[in-house]
Design a protein around this motif. Structure first.
Motif, PDB file in Angstrom:
ATOM      1  N   GLN A 317       0.830  -1.203   0.000  1.00  0.00           N
ATOM      2  CA  GLN A 317       0.000   0.000   0.000  1.00  0.00           C
ATOM      3  C   GLN A 317       0.869   1.260   0.000  1.00  0.00           C
ATOM      4  OE1 GLN A 317      -3.189  -0.221  -0.456  1.00  0.00           O
ATOM      5  NE2 GLN A 317      -3.274  -2.446  -0.217  1.00  0.00           N
ATOM      6  N   ASP A 318       0.293   2.349  -0.439  1.00  0.00           N
ATOM      7  CA  ASP A 318       1.007   3.611  -0.549  1.00  0.00           C
ATOM      8  C   ASP A 318       1.642   4.003   0.790  1.00  0.00           C
ATOM      9  OD1 ASP A 318       1.910   6.063  -1.550  1.00  0.00           O
ATOM     10  OD2 ASP A 318       0.018   7.083  -1.060  1.00  0.00           O
ATOM     11  N   GLN A 319       2.971   4.189   0.786  1.00  0.00           N
ATOM     12  CA  GLN A 319       3.749   4.682   1.916  1.00  0.00           C
ATOM     13  C   GLN A 319       3.825   3.703   3.092  1.00  0.00           C
ATOM     14  OE1 GLN A 319       3.023   9.024   2.744  1.00  0.00           O
ATOM     15  NE2 GLN A 319       1.379   8.769   1.210  1.00  0.00           N
ATOM     16  N   LEU A 320       3.513   2.435   2.828  1.00  0.00           N
ATOM     17  CA  LEU A 320       3.645   1.411   3.860  1.00  0.00           C
ATOM     18  C   LEU A 320       4.739   0.420   3.483  1.00  0.00           C
ATOM     19  CD1 LEU A 320       0.865   2.553   4.851  1.00  0.00           C
ATOM     20  CD2 LEU A 320       0.299   0.208   5.509  1.00  0.00           C
ATOM     21  N   ALA A 321       5.285  -0.253   4.485  1.00  0.00           N
ATOM     22  CA  ALA A 321       6.324  -1.255   4.276  1.00  0.00           C
ATOM     23  C   ALA A 321       6.100  -2.417   5.234  1.00  0.00           C
ATOM     24  CB  ALA A 321       7.713  -0.638   4.504  1.00  0.00           C
ATOM     25  N   ARG A 322       6.666  -3.553   4.908  1.00  0.00           N
ATOM     26  CA  ARG A 322       6.545  -4.718   5.768  1.00  0.00           C
ATOM     27  C   ARG A 322       7.237  -4.461   7.103  1.00  0.00           C
ATOM     28  NH1 ARG A 322       8.321 -10.260   3.151  1.00  0.00           N
ATOM     29  NH2 ARG A 322       6.656  -9.542   1.771  1.00  0.00           N
ATOM     30  N   ASP A 323       6.613  -4.905   8.194  1.00  0.00           N
ATOM     31  CA  ASP A 323       7.229  -4.792   9.510  1.00  0.00           C
ATOM     32  C   ASP A 323       6.954  -6.059  10.312  1.00  0.00           C
ATOM     33  OD1 ASP A 323       4.593  -4.574  10.394  1.00  0.00           O
ATOM     34  OD2 ASP A 323       4.694  -2.406  10.627  1.00  0.00           O
ATOM     35  N   LEU A 324       7.507  -6.135  11.522  1.00  0.00           N
ATOM     36  CA  LEU A 324       7.333  -7.336  12.335  1.00  0.00           C
ATOM     37  C   LEU A 324       5.914  -7.465  12.867  1.00  0.00           C
ATOM     38  CD1 LEU A 324      10.664  -7.455  14.387  1.00  0.00           C
ATOM     39  CD2 LEU A 324       9.965  -8.981  12.548  1.00  0.00           C
ATOM     40  N   THR A 325       5.311  -6.352  13.259  1.00  0.00           N
ATOM     41  CA  THR A 325       3.995  -6.418  13.891  1.00  0.00           C
ATOM     42  C   THR A 325       2.890  -6.732  12.897  1.00  0.00           C
ATOM     43  OG1 THR A 325       3.705  -4.020  13.642  1.00  0.00           O
ATOM     44  CG2 THR A 325       4.664  -4.806  15.700  1.00  0.00           C
ATOM     45  N   GLY A 326       3.077  -6.408  11.638  1.00  0.00           N
ATOM     46  CA  GLY A 326       2.060  -6.677  10.630  1.00  0.00           C
ATOM     47  C   GLY A 326       2.156  -8.061  10.035  1.00  0.00           C
TER      48      GLY A 326
END
Length: 490
Positions: A317-326
């Protein structure tokens, strides 16, 4: 004596020793004393280890891979194919779903995976029952607990099989020879065996040890489930002789279990994973769960992998990146509109505490005036006829004005998804973006695992809950149902 003569004698002397020894026929015979044969499983220590191994096969193997959700979640009211169709045959029930499932790619689960896993568990349970029964031990751990676990694990596996396939071959003794032909038993005979095994398990199992050990309440729960299944209208052609008694016994069993397991005050706490073996994984309402830890020797390499499959592709999604919590989003299963309509979205908090409808901006370079931490994606799960939002997806480049975060920063939300846009009264608006370019739906948070070690790590450590007391509330009195409803309020 010359040095050459001395050297010659030094060579010859050891050679004579070895040549003399080699004349004995048993020189190379070895008596291996460290290997364990099948007789070991007749000892107390072996029976206990066999019980542990059967637990492992029946409870920990299924959540370690994709076939489990294929067999239990696809084709139901609650879920359908997400952004990745790797196992779409299991959901579509089309010409690709046969005894040999047509592979979409290397991730496609074969039809035999569940069958093989459950019958392996049945084979282990048969050996456990036979050896614990034959044992002359006076230990309660052998003659009661281990034997009761064997009966439970066999019944549990057969209940899974008969629910999925109807009548299946009944094998209730250890197999010691190759057998290529098995006779399919009727569903009625399979249920008779399940009820008999769980009734025996009830009398043998201890009352304490939940949720990581099988208890009397666990046996009672699955006995109630088996009786309800046997009483189902799908079995009307043969269940008339047991129907009334089965339904009467279910009520008694549920009352007993409910009395022993209090509900958590907050519904969300059941799914709130705070760490490996955290307190929330051992709440009193959890009756049985498959334990997973960060021990690499016992987690089947990747542990509980269900956290990968129910998550939307938030990271594209726009301006989002993969992270640990997601989590790492494999995006195999998406929420259906049935879930959007079944809850009272105003007074009932269960949907909002089970699904993730908001994500914060975490990309490297947010577009001004947005900053990291702003609301980045929001799912508006409204009701049919809502005319507040013009499109199902509102973002940069669309004709609709961006939605503002009115309860937070007041800044625009880069991406908003709407279940019923522009006064729409029919389902499906969100499904139009279920493609590799979008893959957007509210993620189920009950499996999300933030204990992973890196962004691309797939190893899951959280326990897999088999069942809790919450699932029984709808079976009983108005007071008990009211208890369940009360804790679902905000």
């Amino acid at each position: 004596m010359s040095k050459y003569n001395i050297f010659f004698k030094l060579i010859i002397f050891p050679a004579v020793l070895f040549s003399g020894s080699s004349c004995k026929k048993n020189f190379l015979n070895e008596n291996l004393t460290t290997a364990l044969g099948t007789d070991f499983y007749k000892t107390d220590a072996g029976i206990l280890q066999l019980a542990t191994g059967t637990y492992y096969q029946v409870f920990d193997v299924p959540p370690n891979g994709e076939w489990y959700y294929c067999a239990t979640n696809y084709g139901t009211d609650e879920f359908h194919i997400g952004g990745d169709p790797s196992n779409s045959p299991w959901n579509n029930y089309d010409q690709t779903f046969n005894s040999v499932v047509t592979a979409v790619n290397t991730n496609t689960a074969a039809a035999n995976f569940q069958w093989d896993a459950l019958y392996t568990g049945i084979g282990d349970a048969n050996l456990l029952i036979a050896n614990a029964t034959a044992s002359t031990s006076s230990s309660a751990a052998i003659k009661s607990t281990a034997l009761g676990e064997g009966y439970f694990l066999r019944a549990y596996s057969y209940l899974r099989l008969v629910s999925q396939y109807g009548g299946v071959p009944l094998q209730v003794s250890p197999v010691s020879t190759v057998n290529l032909e098995f006779t399919r038993a009727s569903a009625q005979d399979v249920y008779t065996q399940i009820v008999a095994d769980l009734t025996k398990a009830q009398t043998l199992l201890p009352t304490g040890g939940a949720p990581y050990h099988i208890t009397k309440d666990a046996a009672s729960h699955y006995l109630a489930k088996a009786l309800l299944s046997r009483a189902s209208e799908i079995n009307n052609s043969w269940n008339s002789s047991t129907l009334a008694a089965d339904l009467a016994q279910v009520g008694t069993l549920c009352d007993q279990i409910i009395a022993n397991h209090t509900l958590a005050a907050d519904f969300a706490s059941v799914w709130k994973f705070t760490g490996v073996n955290s307190a929330n994984e051992q709440l009193p309402e959890i009756i049985l769960s498959a334990q997973f830890t960060n021990d690499v020797n016992t987690n089947l390499a990747n542990g509980n992998t269900q956290h990968l499959y129910f998550v939307s592709r938030y990271d594209i999604q726009d301006q989002l990146a993969r992270d640990l919590t997601g989590d790492r989003p494999f995006s195999r299963l998406a929420t259906t509109y049935y879930d959007y309509r079944i809850y009272d979205m105003v007074n009932d908090s269960r949907f909002w505490k089970s699904f993730k409808t908001k994500s914060a901006l975490n990309g490297a370079s947010p577009t001004a005036p947005n900053i990291k931490g702003d609301l980045g994606v929001m799912f508006v799960i409204d009701q049919p006829g809502d005319a507040r939002f013009a499109l199902s997806k509102i973002c940069k480049g669309t004709t609709a004005t961006l939605v503002q975060d009115v309860n937070g920063t007041g800044r625009n939300i880069p991406t908003t998804y709407v279940a019923y846009p522009a006064g729409r009264t029919t389902d499906g608006a969100l499904n139009t973006d279920l493609t590799t370019a979008g893959q957007s739906f509210p993620s189920l948070n009950k499996y999300i695992d933030g204990s992973r070690n890196s962004l691309n790590d797939v190893v899951g450590h959280r326990d897999f809950i088999s069942f809790s007391r919450y699932l029984l509330n709808g079976c009983r009195s108005k007071d008990q149902v009211s208890q369940g409803r009360h804790r679902c309020l905000y």
